[in-house]
Design an enzyme around this catalytic site. Structure first.
Site, PDB file in Angstrom:
ATOM      1  N   LEU A   1      -9.812  -7.881 -12.470  1.00 30.38           N
ATOM      2  CA  LEU A   1     -11.208  -7.484 -12.250  1.00 30.38           C
ATOM      3  C   LEU A   1     -12.094  -8.015 -13.378  1.00 30.38           C
ATOM      4  CD1 LEU A   1     -10.307  -3.866 -11.212  1.00 30.38           C
ATOM      5  CD2 LEU A   1     -11.470  -5.520  -9.726  1.00 30.38           C
TER       6      LEU A   1
ATOM      7  N   ASN B   1       1.691   3.092  -2.618  1.00 25.86           N
ATOM      8  CA  ASN B   1       1.031   4.054  -3.515  1.00 25.86           C
ATOM      9  C   ASN B   1      -0.236   4.610  -2.876  1.00 25.86           C
ATOM     10  OD1 ASN B   1       2.369   4.459  -6.264  1.00 25.86           O
ATOM     11  ND2 ASN B   1       2.567   2.252  -5.951  1.00 25.86           N
TER      12      ASN B   1
ATOM     13  N   GLY C   1       0.782  -1.240   0.000  1.00 29.93           N
ATOM     14  CA  GLY C   1       0.000   0.000   0.000  1.00 29.93           C
ATOM     15  C   GLY C   1       0.810   1.284   0.000  1.00 29.93           C
TER      16      GLY C   1
ATOM     17  N   HIS D   1       0.935   1.061 -12.986  1.00 22.56           N
ATOM     18  CA  HIS D   1       1.626  -0.154 -13.414  1.00 22.56           C
ATOM     19  C   HIS D   1       3.124   0.144 -13.497  1.00 22.56           C
ATOM     20  CE1 HIS D   1       2.119  -4.020 -15.346  1.00 22.56           C
ATOM     21  NE2 HIS D   1       2.936  -3.437 -16.207  1.00 22.56           N
TER      22      HIS D   1
ATOM     23  N   MET E   1      -3.898  -6.937  -6.836  1.00 25.20           N
ATOM     24  CA  MET E   1      -3.265  -8.030  -7.573  1.00 25.20           C
ATOM     25  C   MET E   1      -4.254  -9.070  -8.100  1.00 25.20           C
ATOM     26  SD  MET E   1      -0.237  -7.047  -7.644  1.00 25.20           S
ATOM     27  CE  MET E   1       0.654  -8.475  -8.258  1.00 25.20           C
TER      28      MET E   1
ATOM     29  N   ASN F   1      -5.266   2.912 -12.743  1.00 31.34           N
ATOM     30  CA  ASN F   1      -4.317   1.955 -12.175  1.00 31.34           C
ATOM     31  C   ASN F   1      -2.912   2.481 -12.356  1.00 31.34           C
ATOM     32  OD1 ASN F   1      -3.290  -0.604 -11.202  1.00 31.34           O
ATOM     33  ND2 ASN F   1      -2.824  -1.144 -13.340  1.00 31.34           N
TER      34      ASN F   1
HETATM   35  C1  GRF Z   1       3.604  -1.036  -7.404  1.00 29.83           C
HETATM   36  O1  GRF Z   1       4.838  -1.216  -8.029  1.00 29.83           O
HETATM   37  C2  GRF Z   1       2.518  -0.832  -8.429  1.00 29.83           C
HETATM   38  O2  GRF Z   1       2.956  -0.149  -9.558  1.00 29.83           O
HETATM   39  C3  GRF Z   1       2.157  -2.236  -8.795  1.00 29.83           C
HETATM   40  O3  GRF Z   1       2.260  -2.979  -7.616  1.00 29.83           O
HETATM   41  C4  GRF Z   1       3.141  -2.311  -6.712  1.00 29.83           C
HETATM   42  C5  GRF Z   1       2.346  -2.037  -5.481  1.00 29.83           C
HETATM   43  O4  GRF Z   1       3.106  -1.454  -4.462  1.00 29.83           O
HETATM   44  N1  GRF Z   1       0.869  -2.275  -9.420  1.00 29.83           N
HETATM   45  P1  GRF Z   1       2.375  -0.751  -3.251  1.00 29.83           P
HETATM   46  O5  GRF Z   1       1.391  -1.765  -2.669  1.00 29.83           O
HETATM   47  O6  GRF Z   1       1.681   0.466  -3.773  1.00 29.83           O
HETATM   48  O7  GRF Z   1       3.450  -0.421  -2.265  1.00 29.83           O
END
Ligand code: GRF
Length: 195
Positions: free
Chosen positions: A95, A16, A14, A111, A92, A109
């Protein structure tokens, strides 16, 4: 200014999500985070969200008949929170088309690659194996096809000679935490839309 109401989907760390929550704490930011859903009860990000006083909900597929039912439960929860925009932040699970179509133009999203390169998993290792000299991250609209929606923004980093997947991932992550709040700001202000 009426702030857009944002729900976040996570599965793990989490970081981000944290970047979005911190950005949204600023009075001038055009969005507020009103709820976080995880498909995993043990997602570390839930603890941060709870400490920040944000409502959380755990919706694991295994408690439902199938993914369609689980996604409907997520939509119900987001609608109960009166969410305008959904941000996937390390979510992860794929959907269902029903979910992505319902939220089309209203879900985004992040990525960890320069899309359209390296859709899917293990992006950093695959970028290294492909001999890329630059790599990065992308924020895009969510559409039924995985990692394929129109791009809102990208950030690049160099790939260094002595990089391995963890060092490259860490360099990209720094950029993710800047790019995602900026992309959400643009969407909340109506500066980008799904054509
Ligand atoms: C990030 O690298 C994001 O781009 C990808 O999964 C990772 C998640 O990291 N989709 P976090 O849970 O936000 O720390």
């Amino acid at each position: 200014m009426e702030k857009k109401r944002v729900g976040i989907l996570i599965s793990g760390r989490g970081s981000n999500m944290q970047a979005l929550i911190r950005a949204a704490e600023k009075p001038e930011y055009p969005a507020q985070i009103v709820g976080v859903i995880s498909n995993r009860a043990d997602a570390e990000g839930l603890v941060f969200a709870e400490r920040a006083g944000i409502p959380t909900s755990v919706i694991p597929v295994k408690q439902f008949a199938d993914r369609i039912a689980a996604d409907r439960a997520m939509t119900s929860q987001f609608e109960a929170w009166e969410v305008d925009i959904i941000c996937l932040a390390g979510f992860m699970r794929v959907l269902t088309p029903e979910f992505t179509t319902h939220w089309l133009g209203r879900s985004i999203n992040i990525h960890p690659s320069l899309l359209p390169k390296f859709k899917g998993l293990d992006t950093h290792q695959r970028a290294l194996e492909a001999g890329e000299n630059k790599h990065g991250c992308t924020v895009h609209f969510v559409v039924p096809e995985l990692d394929a929606g129109p791009i809102i923004g990208q950030a690049e980093v160099p790939v260094l000679d002595d990089d391995d997947a963890p060092t490259l991932a860490a360099r990209v992550l720094v950029e993710e935490h800047k790019l995602y709040p900026e992309a959400l700001r643009k969407l909340a202000l109506g500066q980008v839309s799904l054509a």
